[in-house]
Design a protein around this motif. Sequence first.
Motif, PDB file in Angstrom:
ATOM      1  N   PRO A   5      -0.081 -15.808 -14.927  1.00 28.99           N
ATOM      2  CA  PRO A   5       0.668 -15.581 -13.407  1.00 28.99           C
ATOM      3  C   PRO A   5       0.535 -14.537 -12.833  1.00 28.99           C
ATOM      4  O   PRO A   5      -0.640 -13.385 -13.619  1.00 28.99           O
ATOM      5  N   ASP A   6       0.447 -14.277 -11.712  1.00 29.89           N
ATOM      6  CA  ASP A   6      -0.037 -13.056 -10.874  1.00 29.89           C
ATOM      7  C   ASP A   6       0.507 -12.227 -11.547  1.00 29.89           C
ATOM      8  O   ASP A   6      -0.576 -10.710 -12.034  1.00 29.89           O
ATOM      9  N   GLU A   7       1.344 -11.310 -12.118  1.00 27.58           N
ATOM     10  CA  GLU A   7       1.461 -10.019 -12.574  1.00 27.58           C
ATOM     11  C   GLU A   7       0.505 -10.171 -14.287  1.00 27.58           C
ATOM     12  O   GLU A   7      -0.014  -8.780 -14.215  1.00 27.58           O
ATOM     13  N   LEU A   8      -0.024 -10.749 -14.817  1.00 29.57           N
ATOM     14  CA  LEU A   8      -0.692 -10.583 -15.564  1.00 29.57           C
ATOM     15  C   LEU A   8      -2.039 -10.906 -15.545  1.00 29.57           C
ATOM     16  O   LEU A   8      -3.044 -10.045 -15.682  1.00 29.57           O
ATOM     17  N   GLU A   9      -2.375 -11.423 -14.433  1.00 32.50           N
ATOM     18  CA  GLU A   9      -3.768 -11.468 -13.750  1.00 32.50           C
ATOM     19  C   GLU A   9      -3.787 -10.000 -12.541  1.00 32.50           C
ATOM     20  O   GLU A   9      -4.820 -10.053 -13.661  1.00 32.50           O
ATOM     21  N   ILE A  10      -3.247  -9.475 -12.261  1.00 30.81           N
ATOM     22  CA  ILE A  10      -3.526  -8.272 -11.658  1.00 30.81           C
ATOM     23  C   ILE A  10      -3.430  -7.226 -13.215  1.00 30.81           C
ATOM     24  O   ILE A  10      -4.733  -6.320 -12.753  1.00 30.81           O
ATOM     25  N   GLU A  11      -3.154  -7.685 -13.649  1.00 33.53           N
ATOM     26  CA  GLU A  11      -2.999  -6.832 -15.569  1.00 33.53           C
ATOM     27  C   GLU A  11      -4.157  -6.431 -15.667  1.00 33.53           C
ATOM     28  O   GLU A  11      -4.720  -5.692 -15.725  1.00 33.53           O
ATOM     29  N   ILE A  12      -5.043  -7.587 -15.946  1.00 33.84           N
ATOM     30  CA  ILE A  12      -6.500  -8.170 -16.152  1.00 33.84           C
ATOM     31  C   ILE A  12      -7.389  -7.273 -15.540  1.00 33.84           C
ATOM     32  O   ILE A  12      -8.292  -6.946 -15.744  1.00 33.84           O
ATOM     33  N   ILE A  13      -7.339  -7.883 -14.026  1.00 36.95           N
ATOM     34  CA  ILE A  13      -8.291  -6.746 -13.107  1.00 36.95           C
ATOM     35  C   ILE A  13      -8.465  -5.952 -12.993  1.00 36.95           C
ATOM     36  O   ILE A  13      -9.348  -5.097 -13.132  1.00 36.95           O
ATOM     37  N   ARG A  14      -6.999  -4.931 -13.281  1.00 33.57           N
ATOM     38  CA  ARG A  14      -7.108  -3.808 -13.082  1.00 33.57           C
ATOM     39  C   ARG A  14      -7.381  -3.059 -14.549  1.00 33.57           C
ATOM     40  O   ARG A  14      -9.218  -2.113 -14.173  1.00 33.57           O
ATOM     41  N   ALA A  25      -6.056  -4.960  -6.768  1.00 36.94           N
ATOM     42  CA  ALA A  25      -5.907  -6.384  -6.995  1.00 36.94           C
ATOM     43  C   ALA A  25      -4.664  -7.102  -7.267  1.00 36.94           C
ATOM     44  O   ALA A  25      -4.804  -7.967  -6.788  1.00 36.94           O
ATOM     45  N   LYS A  26      -3.493  -6.922  -6.443  1.00 31.94           N
ATOM     46  CA  LYS A  26      -3.011  -7.294  -6.121  1.00 31.94           C
ATOM     47  C   LYS A  26      -3.156  -8.433  -4.611  1.00 31.94           C
ATOM     48  O   LYS A  26      -2.345  -9.670  -5.014  1.00 31.94           O
ATOM     49  N   LYS A  27      -3.944  -8.049  -4.006  1.00 31.68           N
ATOM     50  CA  LYS A  27      -4.523  -8.580  -2.765  1.00 31.68           C
ATOM     51  C   LYS A  27      -5.322  -8.980  -3.320  1.00 31.68           C
ATOM     52  O   LYS A  27      -5.185 -10.937  -3.164  1.00 31.68           O
ATOM     53  N   LEU A  28      -6.369  -8.894  -4.506  1.00 32.92           N
ATOM     54  CA  LEU A  28      -7.189 -10.519  -4.844  1.00 32.92           C
ATOM     55  C   LEU A  28      -6.308 -11.099  -5.308  1.00 32.92           C
ATOM     56  O   LEU A  28      -7.116 -12.224  -5.422  1.00 32.92           O
ATOM     57  N   VAL A  29      -5.463 -11.641  -5.938  1.00 34.61           N
ATOM     58  CA  VAL A  29      -4.736 -12.349  -7.020  1.00 34.61           C
ATOM     59  C   VAL A  29      -4.002 -13.035  -5.970  1.00 34.61           C
ATOM     60  O   VAL A  29      -4.112 -13.999  -6.066  1.00 34.61           O
ATOM     61  N   MET A  30      -3.519 -12.524  -5.013  1.00 34.12           N
ATOM     62  CA  MET A  30      -3.097 -13.453  -3.745  1.00 34.12           C
ATOM     63  C   MET A  30      -4.032 -14.404  -3.184  1.00 34.12           C
ATOM     64  O   MET A  30      -3.756 -15.369  -2.552  1.00 34.12           O
ATOM     65  N   PHE A  31      -5.442 -13.541  -2.769  1.00 40.12           N
ATOM     66  CA  PHE A  31      -6.846 -14.247  -2.504  1.00 40.12           C
ATOM     67  C   PHE A  31      -7.209 -15.531  -3.327  1.00 40.12           C
ATOM     68  O   PHE A  31      -6.867 -16.642  -2.523  1.00 40.12           O
ATOM     69  N   ALA A  32      -6.743 -15.521  -5.090  1.00 39.12           N
ATOM     70  CA  ALA A  32      -7.439 -16.135  -5.654  1.00 39.12           C
ATOM     71  C   ALA A  32      -5.988 -17.407  -5.554  1.00 39.12           C
ATOM     72  O   ALA A  32      -6.158 -18.476  -5.401  1.00 39.12           O
ATOM     73  N   GLY A  33      -4.643 -16.712  -5.378  1.00 40.01           N
ATOM     74  CA  GLY A  33      -3.588 -17.988  -4.980  1.00 40.01           C
ATOM     75  C   GLY A  33      -4.024 -18.695  -4.061  1.00 40.01           C
ATOM     76  O   GLY A  33      -4.071 -20.325  -3.632  1.00 40.01           O
TER      77      GLY A  33
END
Lengths: 817, 272
Positions: free
Chosen positions: B183-192, B202-210
């Motif tokens: 999920p988004d929050e975890l993925e942001i955490e992982i990328i960071r 990280a947020k932008k990356l996750v957004m684009f991935a979505g």
Amino acid sequence: MGNNHPPGEKPRECISSLPERPGEKTRAKKTKAEENNRDYACLKDELARNLGFNFFEEAEIEALLGEIEAFGEMSRKVAALCLQLSNTSSNLVERTLGHIRRARASLPEEELGAWLTRAFDLLDSSGLQQAVSFISKSDEADLERFKNKNPGAVKLESISARLELYLKGISGMDFRIRASGQIIENPCYTDSSAIYLPERLDVFCGARENLLLYRLMAAHKWAQAAEGTLAPAFESPSPTEGQPPAMDAAKEASDPLERFFSAFADRDFALDLYNILESIRLDSFLKKEAPGLFEKAKSLRLQLLEGRSVPDGLPQKEKDAFIEGLFELYLAGGAEKAPYKVSTDGELSQKEIWRKARGHKCAGESALALFDLCRMAERVFPHERYTPANLLFIGRIRPDEVAREAFEKQLALQRKFEGTVTKIIEMPDMFPQPRGTGKKTRAPFRPAKPGKTYLLIRGKLLELEDDLLEKALKNALPGGGPVPGGVLIDGAAAGGRHVYRLSDFPFEDEGDKTYDEASGQTGGKTKKTFKYDEWDYRRGGYRKGWCTLYEQDVHAGHGPFVEQTLKRYGGYVTALRNKFELLRSEPRLLRRQMDGDDIDMDAMVEALADMKAGLFPSGEDLFVRYERKERNIAALFLLDMSGSTKGWVNQAEKESVVLMCEALQALGDRYAIYGFSGMTRGRCDFYRIKSFDEVFGTAVKKRIAGIEPKDYTRMGPAIRHANSILAKTGAKTRLLIVLSDGKPEDYDAYKGDYGVEDTRKALIEARERGLHPFCITIDKEARSYLPHMYGAANYILIDRVRKLPGRIPEIYRRLTA
Amino acid sequence: MAMSKHLKVQEFIAIKEKPYYMPMGKEIELFEAAYHNMIPVLLKGPTGCGKTRFMLHMAWKLGRPMVTVSCHDDLTASDLVGRYLVKGGETLWVDGPLSRAVKAGGICYLDEIVEARKDTTVVIHPLADDRRILPVEKRGETLAAPPEFMLTISYNPGYQSVLKELKQSTRQRFMALDFKYPPDELEIEIIRHESGADAELAKKLVMFAGKTRNLKDRGLTEGASTRLLVHAARLINSGIEPAKAFEAAISFSLTDDTEMLETLSEILDSIL
């Protein structure tokens, strides 16, 4: 034969049908120029005949033809256009020629060509009316506009597919993109499933900016649909402010949005004001969901703002000026420099309204604000009626379209629901057991919730999974509605009984899917729709999206046709299987390899002996390896199922299919079998007999037995569809084998040279895509057009139908060996 | 024995440092329970969602060495079990990675099992049921797996091809863990954590991935994986311009289709 043509037979009374010409036999040898001349000549002949039918005098016809002649290089295109118009009315020809003459005076040659092509495109896409109105705009000024067309203009047609994909990506929602057909009045709107955009944009000089504007339009509509602009929900406004207009009616009407707006004294004013208020609110949505787009749109908006000049300074009416000022404030993103600062008392200060609108949390708040603002506006600008302005990319909300779409969605849902419920009723014991031991369901217990409505049927509760559905059923039930024996009850009355869902039942999604059929996205066993271009050799161009093709299963036939055939060909089948099994590549043992699965004993012994004898070992290749050379072939068999195949031909085709299946089963190549027929460009039928992924089982056998002659032979779209199916297989060698019994022909103008040329073009397209098309024609005579249509080495003629089943496996073997 | 010194151990990883893994659900507990009960495990999920990282983490947690075999369509049974080689005029038996894992009582991880040839997959059947044995036909012997041995396989159900289907007889021997993109929050955490990127990026990356995952089956076979996002974040951290990094690390990896790439760059344009 009477008035109705039996399928496959050439309709005789059709005016434009081409006569057989004596020169046809030798055509293959003729040069291209001669061919063109001949085509042109027969275009003229036909035109003359059409005009003759409409009681034109010989001399008149002569004069018209002479005029066409005068167009020089363009005359062929002009003649083709005139012929098409003359099919409707010969009187159009005269007028049209006049317009073309005028156009020619002010357009250079190549521009004139483009102008005519545009007329053809309009004729195909929007019909005669549009085309004629386009042609009649042959004034200097109109043509100047056509000529000076912005090189940066972007056509919706060319980007709509990409835009749909873009929206799918960015929003996750499935929107369809459609042309709005309006440019000035209302460039763009959405009905919540489709987004309507202008056909072309040339607002800016650069294609990039125009494309960005398209994206901005689309994203704005997405925001409207996603954020509830089209269905504002609000509590009734504060009672102290007087009675707001007809709130209750608005809530219940089938067209709530229209009711809502028409309750205002000045509907258009309310509509545009609401749209702007919402747009201000939606900015924050766009900023969050598409920050990049929002950033880039800022400068675009400022450019739009600058270009927004009203001819006579401020709009005449204060009310219009008020909207204009607010809209410009929106464009400027709230910046002060908006040129229109209508000096009113503090109440209707746009800056204040803008600030408040930004703070709105939902569409309901905008709607409430709208009540107040409208009331104030009535006071400040009494007796003024608003003239709708062009609000650029935010367009104008279309309550009628929203209502229509909502109604269609509701209808589709209702039909699906009814279909399922009817099935449930028809089949006893269809209710799965909740929490039961039976294997059917392991669904957890779902109690009925008070306040929700359920359908009570045969003592069981069924969940209504959608508000729309609930609304629809409420209208239909009770009183012998479409679902007999069902009653709607509230969850509170159900006493916590278990609730079923439609998804608990094994059948689903077979129902009516009409409303998303157009997108070609329907899955499962329903008809799939595809659009294909068709080649018109006369104008040397494609008719875009001309043919509609439906892909569907052949109705399963009864009777053991496959088994009987196999019995009849008994020994031959066995021999055939053996022959094809030989072609099959078995894993081969490669000896003397550097590396492998096992030790090559011969090589080993040799090497050891060499070493013992003091010789240098001949190599290190001491291993064996299994290598499997795979035949990477996909073959698609396309059967002509037109009416003319009735009798022996159909029988032979079916038998051939059975034998091919047997052979290919033995060989292990991937193969698919499809049939085609249809009537007119609006209904090209494409029948699935066996797809690539299906196994040769009972269902396929039944479908083979069900192959029967249908209507006409429009080969082009069928070949194009087969191309795209084959292209998807990803096999190394892709083979398209077409079985037919003669000339391509359809009920409409698809006959003679037209059909031959389109078929030829479709086959050329196939070759361009890396496919190998091969055609087998069953005909007693070797027709002269065959080499031209199929390409000299790519077809075979079988003169005796009875030979076909025996020959076809041989042909296949030769092609793939 | 002479051959013990020829044992190739490079595929064996004895994990010393704790590999970073962010659990999404109860997968760690489930895996441990499976290990102690000698149940083989099947990991499914799209590429780059953390299956291999999870395995490394579990191997470290359970303190077992791990051998990873990346399956391919030419992988034969002897590649897994072992084969005779010729050395100095003599034949010499060399164990395959599977045999070695069985002998050492390690974890054998067969990555992308569907890629292997059908006849190869059958070799693991006796190991994956309660017999827990590995017949070595060429030597006429049978290896019995110690309790510490564990078999894990992975596959990606996303590729819907008839040819790439896992046989029922194979899949019904395994307990299955379903992996999804976090999920988004975890993925942001992982990328960071993996790249040291800041929260905004990280947020932008996750957004684009979505958004790319929205396009699955609409022209993309698969959306952007977490792994790709980490790559992009690392590139940006090394000073690459974000738009270029997104393109190089994500868009170009996802597809070759020009039209799709244009759409992706339009979407990217709308996010950055």
